[in-house]
Enzyme design. Structure first.
Site, PDB file in Angstrom:
ATOM      1  N   HIS A   1       0.813  -1.212   0.000  1.00  0.00           N
ATOM      2  CA  HIS A   1       0.000   0.000   0.000  1.00  0.00           C
ATOM      3  C   HIS A   1       0.848   1.264   0.000  1.00  0.00           C
ATOM      4  O   HIS A   1       2.046   1.254   0.326  1.00  0.00           O
ATOM      5  CB  HIS A   1      -0.940   0.011   1.205  1.00  0.00           C
ATOM      6  CG  HIS A   1      -0.216   0.065   2.522  1.00  0.00           C
ATOM      7  ND1 HIS A   1       0.356   1.218   3.013  1.00  0.00           N
ATOM      8  CD2 HIS A   1       0.029  -0.895   3.439  1.00  0.00           C
ATOM      9  CE1 HIS A   1       0.914   0.974   4.191  1.00  0.00           C
ATOM     10  NE2 HIS A   1       0.734  -0.304   4.473  1.00  0.00           N
TER      11      HIS A   1
ATOM     12  N   GLU B   1      -1.593  -7.170   8.074  1.00  0.00           N
ATOM     13  CA  GLU B   1      -0.217  -7.016   8.533  1.00  0.00           C
ATOM     14  C   GLU B   1       0.042  -7.834   9.795  1.00  0.00           C
ATOM     15  O   GLU B   1      -0.880  -8.200  10.537  1.00  0.00           O
ATOM     16  CB  GLU B   1       0.055  -5.525   8.798  1.00  0.00           C
ATOM     17  CG  GLU B   1       1.475  -5.193   9.268  1.00  0.00           C
ATOM     18  CD  GLU B   1       2.567  -5.614   8.293  1.00  0.00           C
ATOM     19  OE1 GLU B   1       2.722  -6.836   8.044  1.00  0.00           O
ATOM     20  OE2 GLU B   1       3.289  -4.721   7.803  1.00  0.00           O
TER      21      GLU B   1
END
Length: 202
Positions: free
Chosen positions: A9, A79
């Site tokens: 990202h 994550e």
């Protein structure tokens, strides 16, 4: 041949300040949005049989701005859970625990390298069969994508520590002579002329 693209990202306020970010659901910064749009240049002309994203908005927004249609969000692409170290920098943590290493020690109150490796293996087990039909895009985060890269080539999760991954980059996993290989790693989005130079998060 079909490939797996790993897309990290764009920049967030915490990635810019090197703070560990897992479950905290941050938006992209304006520079992060520009980075994400620039990723579309790297992805132009590619077709994917499946686009999977972390459920965090910094990942799904990056996919959207890069011109990708996310088929589904996968919690296994989230994550590494940093537990008690969420929102803290490595430098800050080292003041109280000088020898701490996420790649070998994991995070107190969060995930161990083995647990993140198991998630990576689940992603790859679900993704690899799709390569018979075409390429796959995985949109996610620095540490979890680094573990996926390591596991793709048969290395332990800790080997992800050797694979630096900056914001708004594309990495490519594939095959050579029937072996799993890393074809490309940490390719940045083209410069927009306004975004700052990329820096590693940790």
């Amino acid at each position: 041949m079909s490939e797996i693209l790993l897309i990290r990202h764009g920049e967030t306020a915490w990635s810019a300040s090197h703070r560990h970010t897992s479950y905290t659901d941050l938006e992209l910064t304006p520079d992060g949005e520009r980075q994400a749009r620039a990723l579309g240049v790297l992805l132009a002309g590619r077709r994917f049989v499946r686009v999977l994203s972390s459920p965090r908005q910094r990942a799904t927004c990056t996919a959207h701005l890069a011109g990708l249609d996310v088929d589904t969000t996968d919690p296994d692409l989230a994550e590494w859970n940093y537990g008690d170290y969420e929102g803290r920098t490595t430098a800050d943590i080292h003041h109280e625990n000088p020898h701490w290493n996420i790649w070998t020690d994991g995070a107190p109150g969060g995930e161990s390298p083995t647990q993140v490796g198991e998630r990576a293996d689940q992603v790859l087990a679900a993704t690899a069969p799709l390569l018979d039909r075409g390429s796959v895009a995985l949109v996610g985060h620095a540490h979890s994508l680094r573990v996926i890269g390591a596991r793709w080539i048969g290395l332990p999760p800790s080997a992800g520590g050797l694979l630096r991954l900056d914001t708004a980059t594309v990495s490519v996993l594939g095959h050579e002579h029937g072996r799993r290989v890393i074809l490309r790693w940490n390719q940045p989005a083209p410069s927009t002329g306004t975004a700052p130079a990329q820096a590693a998060r940790h």
